[in-house]
Scaffold this active site. Sequence first.
Site, PDB file in Angstrom:
ATOM      1  N   TYR A 174       0.822  -1.218   0.000  1.00  0.00           N
ATOM      2  CA  TYR A 174       0.000   0.000   0.000  1.00  0.00           C
ATOM      3  C   TYR A 174       0.853   1.264   0.000  1.00  0.00           C
ATOM      4  O   TYR A 174       0.325   2.364   0.074  1.00  0.00           O
ATOM      5  CB  TYR A 174      -0.913   0.019   1.232  1.00  0.00           C
ATOM      6  CG  TYR A 174      -1.991  -1.049   1.212  1.00  0.00           C
ATOM      7  CD1 TYR A 174      -1.656  -2.390   1.186  1.00  0.00           C
ATOM      8  CD2 TYR A 174      -3.332  -0.712   1.213  1.00  0.00           C
ATOM      9  CE1 TYR A 174      -2.619  -3.376   1.162  1.00  0.00           C
ATOM     10  CE2 TYR A 174      -4.313  -1.693   1.193  1.00  0.00           C
ATOM     11  CZ  TYR A 174      -3.956  -3.014   1.166  1.00  0.00           C
ATOM     12  OH  TYR A 174      -4.918  -3.996   1.145  1.00  0.00           O
TER      13      TYR A 174
ATOM     14  N   LYS B 146       4.316 -14.684   5.259  1.00  0.00           N
ATOM     15  CA  LYS B 146       4.545 -15.618   4.146  1.00  0.00           C
ATOM     16  C   LYS B 146       6.056 -15.644   3.919  1.00  0.00           C
ATOM     17  O   LYS B 146       6.561 -15.454   2.805  1.00  0.00           O
ATOM     18  CB  LYS B 146       3.775 -15.125   2.899  1.00  0.00           C
ATOM     19  CG  LYS B 146       3.741 -16.101   1.746  1.00  0.00           C
ATOM     20  CD  LYS B 146       2.754 -17.234   1.913  1.00  0.00           C
ATOM     21  CE  LYS B 146       2.880 -18.231   0.772  1.00  0.00           C
ATOM     22  NZ  LYS B 146       2.071 -19.452   0.955  1.00  0.00           N
TER      23      LYS B 146
ATOM     24  N   ASP C 163      -1.738 -18.306   4.455  1.00  0.00           N
ATOM     25  CA  ASP C 163      -2.755 -19.182   3.854  1.00  0.00           C
ATOM     26  C   ASP C 163      -3.316 -20.149   4.893  1.00  0.00           C
ATOM     27  O   ASP C 163      -4.524 -20.409   4.946  1.00  0.00           O
ATOM     28  CB  ASP C 163      -2.222 -19.922   2.616  1.00  0.00           C
ATOM     29  CG  ASP C 163      -0.760 -20.309   2.711  1.00  0.00           C
ATOM     30  OD1 ASP C 163      -0.062 -19.814   3.608  1.00  0.00           O
ATOM     31  OD2 ASP C 163      -0.297 -21.126   1.896  1.00  0.00           O
TER      32      ASP C 163
ATOM     33  N   ASP D 132      -5.739  -6.666   5.707  1.00  0.00           N
ATOM     34  CA  ASP D 132      -6.926  -6.191   4.994  1.00  0.00           C
ATOM     35  C   ASP D 132      -7.790  -7.396   4.597  1.00  0.00           C
ATOM     36  O   ASP D 132      -8.999  -7.441   4.857  1.00  0.00           O
ATOM     37  CB  ASP D 132      -6.460  -5.428   3.743  1.00  0.00           C
ATOM     38  CG  ASP D 132      -7.564  -4.604   3.119  1.00  0.00           C
ATOM     39  OD1 ASP D 132      -8.696  -4.638   3.632  1.00  0.00           O
ATOM     40  OD2 ASP D 132      -7.300  -3.935   2.103  1.00  0.00           O
TER      41      ASP D 132
END
Length: 335
Positions: free
Chosen positions: A124, A171, A204, A228
């Site tokens: 972002y 991740k 995930d 988000d």
Amino acid sequence: MAHTITLIPGDGIGPEVADATKLVLEASGVKIEWDVQNAGAEVAEKRGTTLPQEVLDSIRKNRVALKGPIGTPIGKGFKSVNVTLRQTLDLYANVRPVRSLPGVEPKFEGTDIVIVRENTEDLYAGLELMIMPGVAQSIKLITAVACTRICEYAFDYAERLGRKRVTVIHKANIMKLSDGLLLECFRKVAQLHPKIDPQEMIVDACAMTLVRNANRVDVLVTENLYGDILSDLGAGLVGGLGIVPGANIGKEAAVFEAVHGSAPDIAGKGLANPTALIQSAIMMLHHIGEGAAGTKIERTLIEHFKTGGIRTPDLGGTATTTTFAEAIANRIAKA
Ligand code: NAI
């Protein structure tokens, strides 16, 4: 003494849920003088900017704002006003409690987690370019300073609220440097908080865990994009975007807003559920030292849902935004 608070009604369903929330706040007896400020596409048509300087000045002066959602064009057009506001005011911690309300989503009753999302960087940061026709690049910016302070916020929050566990969502198996940096900072900060159980989870797997057994986690701390997405997932568990509140917290100011967007598909029809913004306002009341009023509204909301009170269409009812808010305000007045 009245509190002066900036109110940004926003666009789409924003003005409707903002009016409903004001009604409920008034019923709680808290004295608030609203400093109403406008931002977004409509403002840009008149002023040439989506975020006029006086909006920022007002929030800096009052240090607290309640904000409705503001739409952002998809794939083109101006930069998100929401992201700009968070970055400009350095509202680095986006706190999103995902808590079920009685009788709303029985399958996920008892869900009670808090997502602490880093709010100022990651994908972002706005670092995007077309390298050549057909090849676009977005830069994922992650810094040790931002990772450390968001982890500190999450651990402090957990301690303050009597929570037991903070799980970092990452991740780092794939993004070994950027998400690896978040992990490194998390581990350092965790050592300073021996009473809190630190856990690590890949994003995930986290999505699956939230659906299968959300209460295996407690407080989550994560980067901007993962936070988000996971907070909309969390909203889906407990009854949808009409419910889940949020707060953007910085050292100098705090802006309270729901997780949801401007919902153009239902705007202007009285269909919006104001619960998410009302719950954001409850967080705001605790923040400004009006915790008793916040607790009063919170208890009333819980009682309302527990006893089968009227609901807006997103929760299977027929109440309008206003009639729902009036029902809550009336209950508060009688409490
Ligand atoms: P959205 O959250 O506005 O809507 C998604 C779905 O949830 C829609 O079907 C909508 O009707 C429903 N919904 C949302 N809030 C609701 C409520 N209070 N009561 C009942 N139903 C509700 O997400 P969408 O459609 O992806 O985004 C619309 C616009 O909002 C976009 O321009 C986006 O950029 C902006 N947005 C702004 C945010 C903010 O101001 N903080 C946050 C997220 C999106």
